[in-house]
Write a protein that holds these residues in place. Sequence first.
Motif, mmCIF file in Angstrom:
data_model
loop_
_atom_site.group_PDB
_atom_site.id
_atom_site.type_symbol
_atom_site.label_atom_id
_atom_site.label_comp_id
_atom_site.label_asym_id
_atom_site.label_seq_id
_atom_site.Cartn_x
_atom_site.Cartn_y
_atom_site.Cartn_z
ATOM 1 N N LYS A 135 0.851 -1.206 0.000
ATOM 2 C CA LYS A 135 0.000 0.000 0.000
ATOM 3 C C LYS A 135 0.874 1.239 0.000
ATOM 4 C CE LYS A 135 -3.062 -3.026 1.268
ATOM 5 N NZ LYS A 135 -3.656 -3.413 2.503
ATOM 6 N N PRO A 136 0.298 2.378 -0.425
ATOM 7 C CA PRO A 136 1.017 3.630 -0.254
ATOM 8 C C PRO A 136 1.226 3.898 1.239
ATOM 9 C CG PRO A 136 -0.938 3.946 -1.626
ATOM 10 C CD PRO A 136 -0.998 2.555 -1.098
ATOM 11 N N VAL A 137 2.421 4.373 1.565
ATOM 12 C CA VAL A 137 2.756 4.709 2.952
ATOM 13 C C VAL A 137 2.880 6.227 3.047
ATOM 14 C CG1 VAL A 137 4.558 4.515 4.729
ATOM 15 C CG2 VAL A 137 3.892 2.502 3.385
ATOM 16 N N THR A 138 2.230 6.801 4.055
ATOM 17 C CA THR A 138 2.254 8.260 4.223
ATOM 18 C C THR A 138 2.729 8.577 5.636
ATOM 19 O OG1 THR A 138 -0.033 8.318 5.016
ATOM 20 C CG2 THR A 138 0.284 8.525 2.636
ATOM 21 N N ILE A 139 3.085 9.847 5.868
ATOM 22 C CA ILE A 139 3.483 10.231 7.230
ATOM 23 C C ILE A 139 2.759 11.519 7.627
ATOM 24 C CG2 ILE A 139 5.765 9.147 7.296
ATOM 25 C CD1 ILE A 139 6.934 11.906 6.557
ATOM 26 N N LYS A 140 2.633 11.684 8.925
ATOM 27 C CA LYS A 140 2.098 12.941 9.460
ATOM 28 C C LYS A 140 3.088 13.406 10.515
ATOM 29 C CE LYS A 140 -2.003 14.852 11.786
ATOM 30 N NZ LYS A 140 -1.644 14.939 13.218
ATOM 31 N N HIS A 141 3.645 14.595 10.300
ATOM 32 C CA HIS A 141 4.634 15.090 11.262
ATOM 33 C C HIS A 141 4.401 16.544 11.580
ATOM 34 C CE1 HIS A 141 7.070 17.123 8.154
ATOM 35 N NE2 HIS A 141 6.980 16.038 7.415
ATOM 36 N N ARG A 142 5.209 17.065 12.490
ATOM 37 C CA ARG A 142 5.087 18.454 12.943
ATOM 38 C C ARG A 142 6.082 19.338 12.205
ATOM 39 N NH1 ARG A 142 2.674 19.766 18.279
ATOM 40 N NH2 ARG A 142 1.123 18.136 18.565
ATOM 41 N N SER A 143 6.103 20.610 12.573
ATOM 42 C CA SER A 143 7.070 21.512 11.926
ATOM 43 C C SER A 143 8.492 21.180 12.392
ATOM 44 C CB SER A 143 6.737 22.969 12.236
ATOM 45 O OG SER A 143 6.695 23.178 13.621
ATOM 46 N N GLY A 144 8.596 20.501 13.531
ATOM 47 C CA GLY A 144 9.896 20.076 14.043
ATOM 48 C C GLY A 144 9.708 19.599 15.463
ATOM 49 N N TYR A 145 10.809 19.229 16.088
ATOM 50 C CA TYR A 145 10.712 18.812 17.494
ATOM 51 C C TYR A 145 10.754 20.053 18.386
ATOM 52 C CZ TYR A 145 11.076 15.953 21.623
ATOM 53 O OH TYR A 145 10.811 15.369 22.848
ATOM 54 N N ASP A 146 11.905 20.739 18.410
ATOM 55 C CA ASP A 146 11.960 21.988 19.184
ATOM 56 C C ASP A 146 12.279 23.187 18.312
ATOM 57 O OD1 ASP A 146 14.519 21.257 18.709
ATOM 58 O OD2 ASP A 146 15.065 20.904 20.798
ATOM 59 N N HIS A 147 12.582 22.938 17.037
ATOM 60 C CA HIS A 147 12.745 24.023 16.064
ATOM 61 C C HIS A 147 12.405 23.441 14.690
ATOM 62 C CE1 HIS A 147 16.534 21.843 15.799
ATOM 63 N NE2 HIS A 147 16.711 22.383 14.599
ATOM 64 N N GLU A 148 12.273 24.327 13.705
ATOM 65 C CA GLU A 148 11.789 23.847 12.399
ATOM 66 C C GLU A 148 12.811 22.976 11.654
ATOM 67 O OE1 GLU A 148 9.846 26.705 9.714
ATOM 68 O OE2 GLU A 148 10.920 25.679 8.091
ATOM 69 N N THR A 149 12.391 21.734 11.370
ATOM 70 C CA THR A 149 13.224 20.841 10.556
ATOM 71 C C THR A 149 12.364 20.174 9.474
ATOM 72 O OG1 THR A 149 12.775 19.034 12.096
ATOM 73 C CG2 THR A 149 14.843 20.254 12.441
ATOM 74 N N ALA A 150 11.085 20.538 9.431
ATOM 75 C CA ALA A 150 10.134 19.803 8.585
ATOM 76 C C ALA A 150 10.524 19.733 7.096
ATOM 77 C CB ALA A 150 8.734 20.387 8.740
ATOM 78 N N PRO A 151 11.002 20.826 6.459
ATOM 79 C CA PRO A 151 11.291 20.707 5.031
ATOM 80 C C PRO A 151 12.368 19.656 4.720
ATOM 81 C CG PRO A 151 11.115 23.011 5.671
ATOM 82 C CD PRO A 151 11.130 22.213 6.931
ATOM 83 N N GLU A 152 13.478 19.671 5.475
ATOM 84 C CA GLU A 152 14.547 18.678 5.248
ATOM 85 C C GLU A 152 14.027 17.281 5.593
ATOM 86 O OE1 GLU A 152 14.650 21.834 6.853
ATOM 87 O OE2 GLU A 152 16.258 21.376 8.272
ATOM 88 N N PHE A 153 13.287 17.206 6.694
ATOM 89 C CA PHE A 153 12.769 15.909 7.146
ATOM 90 C C PHE A 153 11.828 15.317 6.079
ATOM 91 C CE2 PHE A 153 9.801 13.206 9.544
ATOM 92 C CZ PHE A 153 10.702 12.387 10.202
ATOM 93 N N ALA A 154 10.943 16.163 5.560
ATOM 94 C CA ALA A 154 9.971 15.695 4.556
ATOM 95 C C ALA A 154 10.701 15.203 3.310
ATOM 96 C CB ALA A 154 9.018 16.835 4.204
ATOM 97 N N SER A 155 11.759 15.924 2.936
ATOM 98 C CA SER A 155 12.509 15.543 1.750
ATOM 99 C C SER A 155 13.157 14.165 1.945
ATOM 100 C CB SER A 155 13.551 16.641 1.486
ATOM 101 O OG SER A 155 14.407 16.251 0.488
#
Length: 309
Positions: A135-155
């Motif tokens: 199946k397709p696998v998706t994720i749901k995450h936050r903007s970061g843990y204690d600071h923004e890391t979401a763009p690198e993490f998503a990539s």
Amino acid sequence: MVKIGNVELSSNILLAPMAGVSDLGFRYLARKYGAGLTYTEMISVKALCFGNRRTFDLLALAENESPSAIQLFGSDPEAFYNACRLPELQKFDIIDINMGCPVRKVVSRGEGSALMKTPTLATEIVKACLEGSNKPVTIKHRSGYDHETAPEFASLMEKAGVSAITVHGRTREQMYTGAADWEVIKRVKQAVRVPVFGNGDIKTASDVKEMIQQTGCDGVMLARGAIGNPSIFAEITGKQVDIDIFSDIMTHINLLKSTTHEEAIVGLMKCHLMGHVKGKVGARDVRFSVGAAKTLDDIIEIAKRIAEC
Ligand SMILES: Cc1cc2nc3c(=O)[nH]c(=O)nc-3n(C[C@H](O)[C@H](O)[C@H](O)COP(=O)(O)O)c2cc1C
């Protein structure tokens, strides 16, 4: 229309996974009013692997939940792999991995939002799910843990093979407080090619328009804004459906009866009824009655009052 892997959604407006809230009855109503996808609440892969009966009750799907999504949480790639192979999971069309839960008990085990601090482990988990299911696998995450890391993490997660990403515009440190940062959703959208769903602080149809305009995201996911207000999906999507609050609450209760017992139903319905009365005239009295309700008959009486408000 938006596609997650090979799965086509009827609308790009989704109902969020919410522990203790996104139960079978609520998901049925959200779909009836036009939600394009609904998720089970977060389900522990360990509990699934140990065969915990209560956990398996959470896997029940409503008749209109097609396509369907299950959200899993944990930190052990092997447990994710084994869970994905369970026969009971084969009915789901999409496997979502929770990388956003901020609760201390979860985070202290390296699960939920803690995975944003361990991207190598998060990658292994995505790959384990892809190996364990077709199946397709998706994720749901936050903007970061204690600071923004979401763009690198998503990539990184896109490279690992996820088919869609939902970003909640708050860090783990913020828990559920403060305003969600929609700019981070825009930066994630610019960082990946898979569909991105924005989440955080959507309470009205105009919030949806604004978020899509501001971030360029492919769709949105509503959480607290839909509690006690499942018809918000019709308002947003323009779906023509008659709204009958009392009949919806009865449908909700009857669906819950197929998965759980009266005491649990009363507990679940209290949360939904609190959502129904929010902002209504006479809400204070009704809220008091909801708090004091002990039986399903009490809940049904309150539902009658809410419908008359
Ligand atoms: C009661 C409650 C339970 C939640 N449970 C989950 C969950 O099981 N999985 C998950 O990914 N997020 C969970 N969340 C987070 C929501 O899905 C969403 O990301 C968050 O509430 C932000 O959206 P909102 O501002 O529209 O409420 C939960 C939120 C609430 C309020």
